[in-house]
Design an enzyme around this catalytic site. Structure first.
Site, PDB file in Angstrom:
ATOM      1  N   HIS A 114       0.867  -1.175   0.000  1.00  0.00           N
ATOM      2  CA  HIS A 114       0.000   0.000   0.000  1.00  0.00           C
ATOM      3  C   HIS A 114       0.913   1.237   0.000  1.00  0.00           C
ATOM      4  O   HIS A 114       2.032   1.183   0.530  1.00  0.00           O
ATOM      5  CB  HIS A 114      -0.841  -0.053   1.286  1.00  0.00           C
ATOM      6  CG  HIS A 114      -1.884   0.992   1.428  1.00  0.00           C
ATOM      7  ND1 HIS A 114      -1.603   2.271   1.843  1.00  0.00           N
ATOM      8  CD2 HIS A 114      -3.227   0.942   1.264  1.00  0.00           C
ATOM      9  CE1 HIS A 114      -2.732   2.967   1.919  1.00  0.00           C
ATOM     10  NE2 HIS A 114      -3.728   2.187   1.566  1.00  0.00           N
ATOM     11  N   ASP A 187       3.320  -4.721   7.906  1.00  0.00           N
ATOM     12  CA  ASP A 187       2.125  -3.882   7.836  1.00  0.00           C
ATOM     13  C   ASP A 187       0.920  -4.818   7.959  1.00  0.00           C
ATOM     14  O   ASP A 187       0.580  -5.543   7.033  1.00  0.00           O
ATOM     15  CB  ASP A 187       2.132  -3.136   6.494  1.00  0.00           C
ATOM     16  CG  ASP A 187       0.791  -2.495   6.170  1.00  0.00           C
ATOM     17  OD1 ASP A 187      -0.164  -2.643   6.957  1.00  0.00           O
ATOM     18  OD2 ASP A 187       0.702  -1.848   5.113  1.00  0.00           O
ATOM     19  N   GLN A 190      -4.316  -5.131   6.857  1.00  0.00           N
ATOM     20  CA  GLN A 190      -5.329  -6.033   6.294  1.00  0.00           C
ATOM     21  C   GLN A 190      -5.276  -7.422   6.931  1.00  0.00           C
ATOM     22  O   GLN A 190      -6.122  -8.269   6.616  1.00  0.00           O
ATOM     23  CB  GLN A 190      -5.141  -6.173   4.773  1.00  0.00           C
ATOM     24  CG  GLN A 190      -5.292  -4.876   4.009  1.00  0.00           C
ATOM     25  CD  GLN A 190      -6.714  -4.321   4.064  1.00  0.00           C
ATOM     26  OE1 GLN A 190      -7.682  -5.025   4.392  1.00  0.00           O
ATOM     27  NE2 GLN A 190      -6.863  -3.049   3.739  1.00  0.00           N
ATOM     28  N   LYS A 213     -10.003  -0.753  10.500  1.00  0.00           N
ATOM     29  CA  LYS A 213     -10.197  -1.852   9.551  1.00  0.00           C
ATOM     30  C   LYS A 213     -10.616  -3.129  10.271  1.00  0.00           C
ATOM     31  O   LYS A 213     -10.872  -4.148   9.639  1.00  0.00           O
ATOM     32  CB  LYS A 213      -8.918  -2.093   8.760  1.00  0.00           C
ATOM     33  CG  LYS A 213      -8.564  -0.897   7.868  1.00  0.00           C
ATOM     34  CD  LYS A 213      -7.494  -1.236   6.886  1.00  0.00           C
ATOM     35  CE  LYS A 213      -6.886  -0.013   6.251  1.00  0.00           C
ATOM     36  NZ  LYS A 213      -7.714   0.553   5.175  1.00  0.00           N
ATOM     37  N   CYS A 349      -4.751   2.678  -3.691  1.00  0.00           N
ATOM     38  CA  CYS A 349      -3.519   3.096  -2.995  1.00  0.00           C
ATOM     39  C   CYS A 349      -2.402   2.075  -3.217  1.00  0.00           C
ATOM     40  O   CYS A 349      -1.594   1.809  -2.304  1.00  0.00           O
ATOM     41  CB  CYS A 349      -3.754   3.291  -1.490  1.00  0.00           C
ATOM     42  SG  CYS A 349      -4.817   4.670  -1.135  1.00  0.00           S
TER      43      CYS A 349
HETATM   44  C1  LIG Z   1      -2.212  -2.763   3.560  1.00  0.00           C
HETATM   45  C2  LIG Z   1      -2.485  -1.386   4.090  1.00  0.00           C
HETATM   46  N1  LIG Z   1      -1.511  -0.715   4.681  1.00  0.00           N
HETATM   47  C3  LIG Z   1      -1.695   0.510   5.182  1.00  0.00           C
HETATM   48  C4  LIG Z   1      -2.910   1.133   5.100  1.00  0.00           C
HETATM   49  C5  LIG Z   1      -3.079   2.497   5.689  1.00  0.00           C
HETATM   50  O1  LIG Z   1      -3.834   2.408   6.832  1.00  0.00           O
HETATM   51  P1  LIG Z   1      -4.377   3.721   7.559  1.00  0.00           P
HETATM   52  O2  LIG Z   1      -5.045   4.541   6.487  1.00  0.00           O
HETATM   53  O3  LIG Z   1      -5.331   3.210   8.569  1.00  0.00           O
HETATM   54  O4  LIG Z   1      -3.212   4.400   8.138  1.00  0.00           O
HETATM   55  C6  LIG Z   1      -3.969   0.489   4.483  1.00  0.00           C
HETATM   56  C7  LIG Z   1      -5.286   1.160   4.313  1.00  0.00           C
HETATM   57  O5  LIG Z   1      -5.980   0.927   3.363  1.00  0.00           O
HETATM   58  C8  LIG Z   1      -3.755  -0.814   3.969  1.00  0.00           C
HETATM   59  O6  LIG Z   1      -4.741  -1.491   3.373  1.00  0.00           O
END
Ligand SMILES: Cc1ncc(COP(=O)(O)O)c(C=O)c1O
Length: 391
Positions: A114, A187, A190, A213, A349
């Protein structure tokens, strides 16, 4: 899984149709237990934390720290001070990029990231090297092996891809990186809503996840870091709460996690996160349920002419990205919306990943505990309607 009635937002109609919510990878809906916990905090316990001696301040502080230990146990961290409350994964990655790395460092990420696990590294000035994916959307482990070199300071990888649902082989990634003396950040944005996470078993050095999420409120998330690493890291944001002593010329800082929690934290969100973790932890068999929904949905979409599924990872969660021949994903999303169906459209993203897979925009349907087969039937019917509209 019979939990739908616990989610007030799902009871509404959109454009006169019952809401079919298939955008949980962007953010999940919230169960009544979470909403009530937040309301209760504001109705009874609201006060600033770590400062006051009065009853409400003590209650609020106790609740914040209680949420911290709930998050600690959720990912099986060894100690509560390894849990830093931040706004979410984005802020967690920014913190590590600012506090752990120096400009001469190199880091290795995967092509599945992402933007949140890519752009902060780029901006920190380090050299970012990228291990690719194959046509299924699985990590090219051989590339990762080649890229980790003597200058690599960190490997940063998604536990689960938000675009394809790929579950990365994170235990192998950690093992490989550690065999070369390199720490690993995962990370978990998800992963945390779907998979059991055990940071001690994984032995990862950092793990980040976002409350919103995983059925919790927006505005809060967690950075787990091994105590020794957090201890050695410089603070990033500064101000109140993170200091021990302050003169007009200088300051000394608190120990982690407070050193990284400058300013007033979102205590109500922490309370909501605790309620969300408790709610989620009580849902046995959730992964199996979501996997059966995923297979059902994939089967339905494969039967629709013109649907191209993006990737076919060997291990995945309930995320289905696709295109519909001859129709722009935004048009697909807009027509589905008219049917009350909420999906994600665009680059998700993950622009570099989509480009590598030959797309600039896709449609994404993503699943959560409250989805049912009927939701996927509605999606399939909606897509047939889109096809008719553009025939
Ligand atoms: C895999 C992944 N990493 C990071 C993020 C960013 O998360 P946040 O917007 O809650 O900081 C997302 C959000 O869609 C995501 O799907």
């Amino acid at each position: 899984m019979n939990v739908r009635s616990e989610f007030p937002a799902l009871a509404q109609s959109v454009h006169g149709k019952p809401l079919v919510y298939l955008d949980s990878a962007a953010t999940s809906q919230k169960p009544r237990a979470v909403i009530d916990a937040i309301s209760h905090f504001y109705e009874r316990d609201n006060a600033n934390v770590h400062r006051g001696v009065h009853a409400l301040a003590e209650r609020a502080t106790a609740q914040l720290e209680d949420a911290r230990s709930t998050a600690q146990h959720f990912i099986n961290a060894a100690r509560p001070d390894e849990i830093v409350f931040l706004r979410g994964v984005t802020e967690a990655v920014n913190l590590v990029a600012n506090s752990f790395l120096s400009e001469r460092d190199e880091i290795v990420v995967t092509a599945l990231e992402h933007h949140s696990n890519l752009v902060p590294w780029q901006r920190s000035g380090v050299k970012v090297r990228v291990a690719g994916v194959d046509e299924r959307g699985d990590l090219r482990f051989d590339e990762l092996e080649k890229l980790i070199g003597p200058r690599t300071r960190l490997v940063a990888a998604a536990h689960v891809s938000n675009a394809l649902g790929t579950i990365n082989p994170v235990a192998r990634i950690v093992e490989l990186a550690h065999s070369r003396g390199v720490p690993v950040l995962l990370d978990g944005a998800q992963a945390a809503p779907h998979l059991a996470v055990d940071v001690q078993r994984l032995d990862c050095d950092f793990y980040a996840f976002s409350s919103h999420k995983m059925y919790g409120p927006m505005g809060i998330g967690v950075l787990y870091g091994k105590a020794a690493l957090l201890d050695a890291m410089r603070p990033w944001q500064s101000g109140g709460e993170m200091v021990q002593t302050v003169s007009f010329d200088s300051a000394t800082y608190q120990k982690p996690p407070y050193k990284f929690e400058a300013g007033t934290p979102d205590v109500a969100a922490a309370v909501g996160l605790k309620a969300a973790i408790e709610w989620l932890s009580g849902k046995k068999g959730l992964l199996e349920y979501e996997q059966s929904l995923l297979q059902y949905g994939l089967g339905l979409l494969r039967e629709i002419p013109g649907v191209r599924l993006l990737g076919a990872p060997r291990e995945r969660i309930g995320v289905i990205s696709f295109t519909l021949e001859g129709v722009h994903p935004h048009d697909v999303g807009t027509i589905l919306d008219q049917e009350g169906i909420a999906v994600r459209t665009g680059h998700l993203c993950a622009q570099p990943l989509l480009k590598r897979l030959g797309e600039t925009a896709v449609v994404r349907a993503s699943l959560a505990a409250y989805n049912r087969r009927e939701d996927l039937d509605a999606l399939a019917a909606g897509l047939r309607k889109v096809r008719e509209t553009f025939a």
